[in-house]
Structure formats: C-alpha cells, structure tokens
Write an enzyme that holds these catalytic residues in place. Structure first.
Site, short mmCIF file in Angstrom:
data_model
loop_
_atom_site.label_atom_id
_atom_site.label_comp_id
_atom_site.label_asym_id
_atom_site.label_seq_id
_atom_site.Cartn_x
_atom_site.Cartn_y
_atom_site.Cartn_z
N GLU A 50 0.73 -1.16 0.14
CA GLU A 50 -0.01 0.08 -0.02
C GLU A 50 0.89 1.23 0.05
OE1 GLU A 50 -4.25 -1.28 2.15
OE2 GLU A 50 -2.47 -1.58 3.46
N GLU A 56 -4.08 -9.48 3.32
CA GLU A 56 -4.72 -9.39 4.32
C GLU A 56 -5.75 -10.27 4.61
OE1 GLU A 56 -2.97 -5.27 3.41
OE2 GLU A 56 -3.56 -7.01 2.54
#
Length: 273
Positions: A125, A145
C-alpha cells in the site's frame, strides 16, 4: 513485534530510528530500516508522514525515493501490535493511518518507490502511493490481508484498482496471492524491473532527472492528473485549466518561454518558483 506496553514517546523514538531521511543531491531518500523485514508500527506510519512533509517543504528537494533496507521494502504492518487492538481502537486509528500514506501520495514532487524485496500488505500500500515503482528482480508484492481475516485498510482497495484495474485488483485482494517482479510488471503494478544491485541507482537516476525541472509545473501536473482521475472529465478539465493559467504567474514560465524563443527547446535554467 512491538511491545503492546510501549509508551507513545518510546514508540516514536523507535520510529525515528527505524525510518530515516537522507538528501542525496536534490533527492530525498526515505528509508525503512526495522530488521528483519521492516514491519511497520503505527508510530512508523506517523514518522513516514512526518518525513514526507519535511521533504515536501524543502525547496532544495526536487524528488523523493521511498525504499527499505535489507531484504524487504516493507513486509506489512506489525501484526503483534494490531492483534492487540480492539474494534474501537482500530476505528480511531485507521483514518490517521490512511492520512499518513496519503501524505506520501500527495507530495507535490515526483515520488518513486524502490521496491527492494517483500512489499506486502501495508508495504504494498505504501508503494502504491508513489508516482513510479521500480522493483528489484527479487521483489514480491501482494495484499495478503484476507489470510489474516481482514482486508487492506490503508488504501489498497482504492489505489490498486485504479492502477491495475478492478478485475486484477480483486484477484489479488480476494486471494491474498503474492506476485513476483515479472508478473507485477506485466500487470502494471510496477513500472520497471532491475537487478538488485542496480535498484537504488535506477531510482536515483529517475529522481535526479527533475533536479533542474520547473517545480511548480510538475506540482500542478501531478495535482491535475491525480485529482482528475478521482472525478469526472469536466471537473478534471477545470482543474487542468486552473493549473495551466496559474503557471503563467511563475518565474519558471517566463524563463522557459524566453529561453525557448531565444535559444531553442530544452535549454531553460529554471529557478523553481
């Protein structure tokens, strides 16, 4: 893993050791250095944003490189720290985390991520916040995730689809799969792949090309592209028009046009104002 009992002051002191800034000629290099894989604490997010703002304010800095030391760019966030958090605690923290990474994305200067190894979860990210991503041939990128029972929460579900398209983004996010540098290049997740020993030279070469650039022109161009992609065409054109007209008030516009008429293209010496 971080100690859940670590005080805020101690956490920030550690973050100052684990995230540092160095200016190389006209390029600010922000380096994550928390062995073994640069897992990011909440305080490290704050430190990254602090250093990004510092680089943004420094008129001598024309571009920014973000990288990691060792075998990882950043292999995600500190799971031990997050595992101890309640719903209420994370609800209070998630927007500040996003704001930290947005500070990098909105730097008014060109930003390149030098992805030297694992860029997973929060590390991926962070790389997505750069204007360009150059990867080592040994790099591995992904948003795993879902394998922890959660989802990307620091921009992954928004920046990745804008970069590689929704179908590819969903495939990566839904499965949590890692991709190597070659596949990342093929799908547009990274822009260039080099050998590990050439990575920092490639990133610095890209950044250094802006050492003599018209800084305000770059700033407005980046703003027009990034903000325009988030809105409709008419609004984007209005943003472009505003920036275009505003640049006629800069010294660099006067210098650039005068130089073009007198000496030909590509010979202007800009002042960055």
């Amino acid at each position: 893993m971080s100690d859940a009992a670590t005080s805020p002051d101690e956490a920030m002191r550690q973050a100052e050791e684990w995230v540092r800034l160095e200016v190389v000629e006209t390029t600010a290099v922000i380096t994550l250095d928390r062995p073994p894989v640069n897992a990011m604490t909440m305080a490290m997010h704050d430190r990254i944003a602090e250093l990004a703002r510092e680089a943004g304010r420094n008129d001598a800095v024309k571009a920014v490189v973000v990288t990691g030391n060792g075998k990882a760019f950043a292999a995600g966030n500190d799971i031990g720290e997050m595992q101890a958090m309640s719903v209420a605690q994370m609800a209070a923290r998630v927007h500040p985390m996003q704001a930290c990474f947005t500070t990098v994305a909105k730097l008014p200067k060109p930003v390149v991520a030098a992805v030297n190894g694992y860029a997973l979860g929060g590390g991926c990210e962070l790389a997505l916040c750069a204007d360009r991503r150059i990867a080592s041939s040994r790099a591995k990128l992904g948003l795993p995730e879902v394998t922890l029972g959660i989802m990307p929460g620091i921009g992954g579900t928004q920046r990745l689809p804008r970069l590689v398209g929704p179908s590819r983004a969903k495939q990566l996010i839904f499965t949590g799969r890692r991709v190597d540098a070659a596949e990342a290049l093929d799908m547009g997740l990274v822009d260039e792949v080099v050998e590990p020993e050439d990575l920092m030279d490639a990133a610095l070469d890209w950044a250094h090309q802006f050492r003599d650039a018209a800084s305000w022109a770059l700033r407005w161009a980046k703003e027009a592209i990034d903000t325009g992609l988030e809105t409709d065409l008419d609004t984007g054109l209005m943003i472009e028009a505003t920036g275009f007209a505003s640049l006629f008030g800069t010294d660099d516009r006067r210098i650039g046009m005068k130089s073009f008429l007198e000496d030909g293209p590509g010979r202007a010496v800009f002042r960055g104002r």
